[in-house]
Design an enzyme around this catalytic site. Structure first.
Site: not given
Ligand code: XUL
Ligand code: CO
Length: 440
Positions: A101, A104, A271, A296, A307, A309
């Protein structure tokens, strides 16, 4: 040049008998599978946000991940140190791409022009390190959710000034992604959604989101950006309802506004599960609609409703994901971006390496397994036999639209009772297990 991860060597492939924690057991970048190397198939990418800026802070506690590069004197100095650390980490892990981003890589300044100057300074340093290492940008994006101005969303904010600010921010993010040779540009919804319909004009918000995306495409076209545009669906978090809920909702939205030919999907495992789908479902649905763009790669915890991650270690889900990717003819300009973070308690820098090694090895092994499974034709043959009734007789006439309800009634009156066969789910699960347990 300063070395941040002094104790850690360049991670090499040592094979599955290796007990070295700093070695790949399955990821052998140059190993060929179906005419392409593992590196070409998997197109691994580091997520700049989780890896370089993640701190382990959560709603209950402060940062646990105090990095060696955090000792920088100023925010800009910190941004520079992060670039150096990022490229060392990617080099040592043999990761060929990264995603970022705008916020970042460089901090916001007091004004938009100061912020953009900060970006220009850091982009220059990134560019030099990219040339020196050969590491490339998989995708860039704009952070339209962290700053308080985006409290009501960005393109879907009730405040037109915020729409304008977001447009200015995406304009710059497109420019720097283009400048860094990014092969994709991602739009993740951020705060584009609502917390309550009581204060929301959903129709205007959706129209504005479409207007925003059209403006972005126009501008990117003007500057000559040729990369793939990606929408990243997510059903909730940070808002209660995110407009890009899942692939189907995002596609329906794009089709309404005539934008569907310009975008593919960036599909994130966690997601998908938040939306009540399997990861494979989202990839499959995207594939059959021609919009499987990029991934992702992470995983959620099915007992938690947010989420999380996690780095992906679930071989079962990775095999089914890559099965879809292989059926898609590969990821094309997309890649496998580890949008994943180490747990708060895994706060040492070595944990970053363990996490990426686990994720990369999981996907490498999954690639071999998915390829064997697809090659064997065991699932494909079963499925085509299951639907064989549509290749002949009345089924063929249905597919070719040669019959309507009247003809189908006549057919049914003439033929009487129908006959079904078993779906054999358990046998097929056994076959999948056999390939997974055999390792390919
Ligand atoms: C948020 C997410 C973000 C996107 C990029 O859940 O996945 O980090 O990948 O904005
Ligand atoms: Co993402």
């Amino acid at each position: 040049m300063k070395e941040f991860f002094k104790e850690i060597p360049v991670i090499q492939y040592e094979g599955e008998t290796s007990k070295n924690p700093f070695a790949f057991k399955y990821y052998d970048p140059e190993k060929e599978i179906a005419g392409k190397t593992m590196k070409e198939h998997l197109r691994f990418s580091m997520s700049y946000w989780h890896t370089m800026t993640g701190s382990g802070a959560d709603p209950f506690g402060l940062a646990t991940m105090i990095r060696s590069w955090d000792r920088a004197a100023s925010p800009m100095d910190l941004a520079e140190q992060r670039v150096l650390a990022a490229f060392e980490l990617m080099h040592k892990l043999q990761i060929p791409y990264f995603c970022f981003h705008d916020r970042d890589i460089a901090p916001e300044g007091a004004t938009l022009s100061e912020t953009n100057k900060n970006l220009d300074r850091i982009v220059k340093i990134i560019k030099t390190r990219m040339t020196e290492t050969g590491i490339k940008v998989l995708w860039g994006t704009a952070n339209l959710f962290s700053h308080p101005r985006y409290v009501h969303g960005a393109a879907t904010s009730c405040n037109a000034e915020v729409f304008a600010y977001a447009a200015a921010q995406v304009k710059k993010a497109l420019e720097i992604t283009f400048e860094l040779g990014g092969v994709n540009y991602v739009f993740w919804g951020g705060r584009e959604g609502y917390d309550t319909l009581l204060n929301t004009n959903m129709e205007l918000e959706l129209d504005n989101l479409a207007r925003f995306l059209s403006m972005a495409l126009d501008y990117a076209g003007e500057i000559g950006f040729k990369g793939q545009y990606l929408i990243e669906p997510k059903p909730r978090e940070p808002t209660k309802h995110q407009y890009d809920f899942d692939v189907a909702a995002a596609l329906g939205f794009l089709r309404k506004y005539g934008l569907d030919r310009s975008f593919k999907m960036n599909i994130e495992a966690n997601h998908a599960t938040l939306a009540g789908h399997s990861f494979q479902h989202e990839l499959y649905f995207a594939r059959i609609n021609g919009v499987l763009g990029s991934i992702d790669a992470n995983q959620g915890d099915l007992l938690l409703g947010w989420d999380t991650d996690h780095f992906p270690g679930d071989i079962y889900s990775a095999v089914l994901a890559l099965y879809e990717v292989l059926k898609n003819g590969g990821l094309h300009s997309g890649g496998l971006n580890f949008d994943a973070k180490t747990r708060r308690a895994s706060f040492e820098e070595a944990d970053l390496f363990h996490a990426y090694i686990t994720g990369m090895d999981t996907y490498a092994r999954a690639l071999v397994i998915a390829h064997s499974l697809l090659q064997s034709g065991e699932l494909e043959n079963f499925v085509s036999t299951r639907y064989a009734g549509y290749s002949e007789g009345i089924g063929k006439e249905i597919v070719e639209q040669k019959v309507g309800f009247k003809e189908l009634e006549l057919y049914t009156l003439k033929h009487g009772a129908v006959q079904n066969s078993s779906g054999q789910q358990e046998r097929l699960e056994g076959i999948l297990n056999m390939y997974i347990m055999a390792g390919g």
